[in-house]
Design a protein around this motif. Structure first.
Motif, short mmCIF file in Angstrom:
data_model
loop_
_atom_site.label_atom_id
_atom_site.label_comp_id
_atom_site.label_asym_id
_atom_site.label_seq_id
_atom_site.Cartn_x
_atom_site.Cartn_y
_atom_site.Cartn_z
N SER A 1 0.85 -1.20 0.00
CA SER A 1 0.00 0.00 0.00
C SER A 1 0.88 1.24 0.00
N GLY A 2 2.05 1.16 0.68
CA GLY A 2 2.99 2.27 0.65
C GLY A 2 3.51 2.55 -0.75
N ASN A 3 3.71 1.47 -1.49
CA ASN A 3 4.18 1.54 -2.87
C ASN A 3 3.16 2.29 -3.75
N ILE A 4 1.91 1.94 -3.57
CA ILE A 4 0.83 2.57 -4.35
C ILE A 4 0.71 4.05 -3.97
N VAL A 5 0.79 4.33 -2.68
CA VAL A 5 0.67 5.72 -2.20
C VAL A 5 1.82 6.56 -2.79
N THR A 6 3.02 5.97 -2.87
CA THR A 6 4.17 6.67 -3.46
C THR A 6 3.87 7.02 -4.92
N SER A 7 3.29 6.06 -5.66
CA SER A 7 2.93 6.32 -7.07
C SER A 7 1.91 7.45 -7.17
N ILE A 8 0.96 7.47 -6.23
CA ILE A 8 -0.07 8.54 -6.23
C ILE A 8 0.60 9.89 -5.98
#
Lengths: 126, 226
Positions: A29-36
């Motif tokens: 989820s941290g990975n996705i948030v970084t992309s956002i």
């Protein structure tokens, strides 16, 4: 007694797996948030081509995660994230900064919520 | 729909295995903590079946947790009488030496009409014939009659009785149970002869064949016989 030891072993496996699962969930989820956040930075710079590329990266990450996550997370939550990504895609294609930013905030919240809901906290237990 | 079907099959299989692992206690008379677990297992199994959005693991983990808790409590109660009293409760004596204990009746919230009804159902029609009435932790009533009102036994009549054995099934639903045959000291030749004498040429005509302690064979046929 044999049943007790078997069930104890199963519970221990569950506990170890759930600790690992929480760690993996936090990381993904941290990975996705970084992309956002990368998309948000590109919007600040008005780089809509870069925004589109980052959205494709985000979508690929999401496609890779959805299958393993679907066995452990309520499908409604996953569906909400999918819908939000579709909305972001549409808003980006129209270069609409306001709507894109607001939907990205919603998407960030939904992704974080999945991890926060699974975290071992008193608030989640009670 | 196929998804719901498959989830139902998986959870049914899991509940069956878990109840089986919990042992005969779960299927027989239930103590309070066992009743709780049985009700909860049903609830946990039903939720993922009803709602396909909920991952199956959300039903599997609670059911396995209940299995662990049940076996843990059973082990604790096996080793500790204090734990047994605390978790199961203790029996209540509501009639002691022929006298009803009104305080205990009030404590258990049992009225006389209910008590008499249960006694009648259990075959005890007259209160004056009873010595003790005990309410067990699982809610069952245990009754001990006064000696004068006990049924006669062979011992009272000084009658010599023969040792009793349990009946052993040799054929069930047309199939021979070789393990039981070994237990009963019977071989195929003896069984074939016995069946022939009773008019059975094939095992598949037999629904049930068992022997008693005197090695008499009793046979029930699958079909109606004259």
């Amino acid at each position: 007694m044999r049943v007790f030891w078997i069930s104890l072993v199963i519970i221990c496996i569950f506990i170890i797996f759930s600790i690992y699962y929480t760690y993996i969930l936090e990381k993904s989820s941290g990975n996705i948030v970084t992309s956002i956040e990368d998309i948000e930075k590109k919007i600040d710079k008005n780089d809509w081509d870069g925004v589109q590329k980052d959205l494709d990266i985000l979508r690929n990450k999401w496609e890779g995660m959805i299958k393993p996550w679907s066995s452990f997370i309520e499908h409604e939550e996953l569906d909400n994230i999918q819908v939000s990504i579709l909305k972001v895609d549409e808003y980006i294609s129209m270069n609409n900064e306001v709507l894109t930013r607001s939907e990205l905030s919603v998407l960030k919240y939904l992704v974080r919520h999945i991890y926060l809901k699974e975290k071992l906290e008193l608030g989640n237990i009670f | 729909m196929l998804v719901v079907f498959l989830r139902s099959v998986i959870l049914y299989g899991l509940v069956l295995v878990v109840i089986r692992l919990m042992g005969k206690r779960q299927i027989g008379e239930l103590q309070p903590f066992e009743l709780v677990i049985t009700i909860m297992i049903a609830e946990f199994a039903a939720t993922p079946i009803e709602n396909s959005d909920i991952p199956l693991i959300n039903g599997i983990i609670p059911i396995m947790t209940l299995l662990f808790l049940e076996t843990l409590l059973s082990v604790v109660m096996l080793k500790s009488e204090t734990a047994r009293k605390f978790i199961d409760g203790k029996p209540s004596i509501i009639m002691n030496k022929g006298k009803l204990n009104y305080k205990e009746l009030k404590k258990q919230r049992i009225n006389i009409n209910d008590l008499l009804e249960h006694l009648r159902i259990d075959g005890y029609h007259n209160l004056h014939e009873l010595e003790y009435i005990i309410i067990e932790p699982d809610g069952q009533l245990s009754v001990i009659s006064k000696p004068d009102y006990n049924p006669l036994t062979a011992r009272d009549m000084n009658i010599q009785t023969e040792p009793v054995g349990i009946p052993i099934s040799l054929i069930i639903d047309g199939r021979r149970n070789y393990k039981n045959m070994e237990l009963a000291n019977c071989n195929n030749k003896w069984l074939d002869n016995q069946l022939k004498v009773q008019g059975y040429s094939k095992d598949k005509d037999v629904l049930l064949a068992y022997i008693d302690s005197k090695k008499n064979l009793y046979v029930q046929s699958k079909e109606e016989r004259g």
